[in-house]
Design an enzyme around this catalytic site. Sequence first.
Site, PDB file in Angstrom:
ATOM      1  N   ASP A   1      -9.611  -6.339  -5.084  1.00 55.47           N
ATOM      2  CA  ASP A   1      -8.642  -5.630  -3.913  1.00 55.47           C
ATOM      3  C   ASP A   1     -10.115  -4.147  -3.909  1.00 55.47           C
ATOM      4  O   ASP A   1     -10.369  -3.491  -4.762  1.00 55.47           O
ATOM      5  CB  ASP A   1      -7.486  -5.013  -4.274  1.00 55.47           C
ATOM      6  CG  ASP A   1      -6.935  -3.488  -3.371  1.00 55.47           C
ATOM      7  OD1 ASP A   1      -7.650  -3.247  -2.251  1.00 55.47           O
ATOM      8  OD2 ASP A   1      -5.592  -3.990  -3.118  1.00 55.47           O
TER       9      ASP A   1
ATOM     10  N   HIS B   1      -7.253  -5.961  -0.399  1.00 60.15           N
ATOM     11  CA  HIS B   1      -6.140  -5.506  -0.017  1.00 60.15           C
ATOM     12  C   HIS B   1      -5.195  -6.090   0.641  1.00 60.15           C
ATOM     13  O   HIS B   1      -3.585  -5.878   0.684  1.00 60.15           O
ATOM     14  CB  HIS B   1      -6.447  -4.169   0.294  1.00 60.15           C
ATOM     15  CG  HIS B   1      -5.598  -2.941   0.678  1.00 60.15           C
ATOM     16  ND1 HIS B   1      -5.049  -2.774  -0.535  1.00 60.15           N
ATOM     17  CD2 HIS B   1      -4.918  -2.222   1.439  1.00 60.15           C
ATOM     18  CE1 HIS B   1      -4.640  -1.583  -0.472  1.00 60.15           C
ATOM     19  NE2 HIS B   1      -4.184  -1.047   1.089  1.00 60.15           N
TER      20      HIS B   1
ATOM     21  N   SER C   1       0.952  -1.115  -0.472  1.00 57.62           N
ATOM     22  CA  SER C   1      -0.268  -0.075   0.013  1.00 57.62           C
ATOM     23  C   SER C   1       0.985   0.895   0.037  1.00 57.62           C
ATOM     24  O   SER C   1       2.061   1.372  -0.767  1.00 57.62           O
ATOM     25  CB  SER C   1      -0.975  -0.254   0.910  1.00 57.62           C
ATOM     26  OG  SER C   1      -2.084   1.138   1.246  1.00 57.62           O
TER      27      SER C   1
END
Length: 291
Positions: free
Chosen positions: A244, A272, A139
């Site tokens: 995601d 995610h 991320s």
Amino acid sequence: MATAAVHRAALRLRLLLSPLKSRICMPRAEPAAAFGTDVTSAKVAVNGVHLHYQRTGEGEHAVLLLPGMLGSGSTDFAPQLQSLNKKRFTVVAWDPRGYGQSRPPDRDFPRDFFERDAKDAVDLMKVLQFKQVSLLGWSDGGITALIAAAKYPSYIRKMVIWGANAYVTEEDIRIYQGIRDVSKWSEKTRKPLEALYGYDYFARTCEKWVDSIKQFKHLPDGNICRHLLPLVQCPTLIVHGEKDPLVPRFHADFLHEHVKGSRLHLMPEGKHNLHLRFANEFNKLAEDFLQ
């Protein structure tokens, strides 16, 4: 006679203990706190702040784990710290400034906060005396990894990134706005961060993060680091979870297209947090790529 008896007893005790000396590892006084038997935790001064990190393994290949927004080594990478090959790798998970236990200072978000994190991360590993490192970035940590690989190419061996994006779109802003209020997060996601930070700091920092990401939308092409992608030289694996909800597929495709020689691996059921939900599969994928 009593004195002689005492001396004989002491001699017998030394003889009994002497065979054990080579097998007993006496603890050394260090500034690190032990987690289990093989993960240590410490802080070190880097660029004017004290950065917290965890470390495990004894391999010659150093790997840095870079967490996401509000993340830390303990909240974001427990399965990797536990299970990545400790003979092959030395694994370090860091808490970026203002996150986890790298506080103070409180987290802030100047326009160059990703570049600042990239410099902090590289300088941390240099302070720890690693000559070269590979990066596993999730991320926001994936964005930080991309910038580090572009700006410090001779220092980065290989890189695995997932849940990352090089620019911001209107669709992204709508998604981020949906997570701005942490009271609406699922309890499973919210509780570990609430326990780490306390509710007020957690909620306030998330709001600040969402607002800071919006600033990139006002730059040409919503640019975060797309201009740096052609500078990445290391072998790169991009992993994308096809379910995601936070990072649409087009971001992974863009990275794959613009990072020369990169590989794209899709996980059909991945979301995610694919490295947590499918930890064994992810760890094997990362180990095979890094070796």
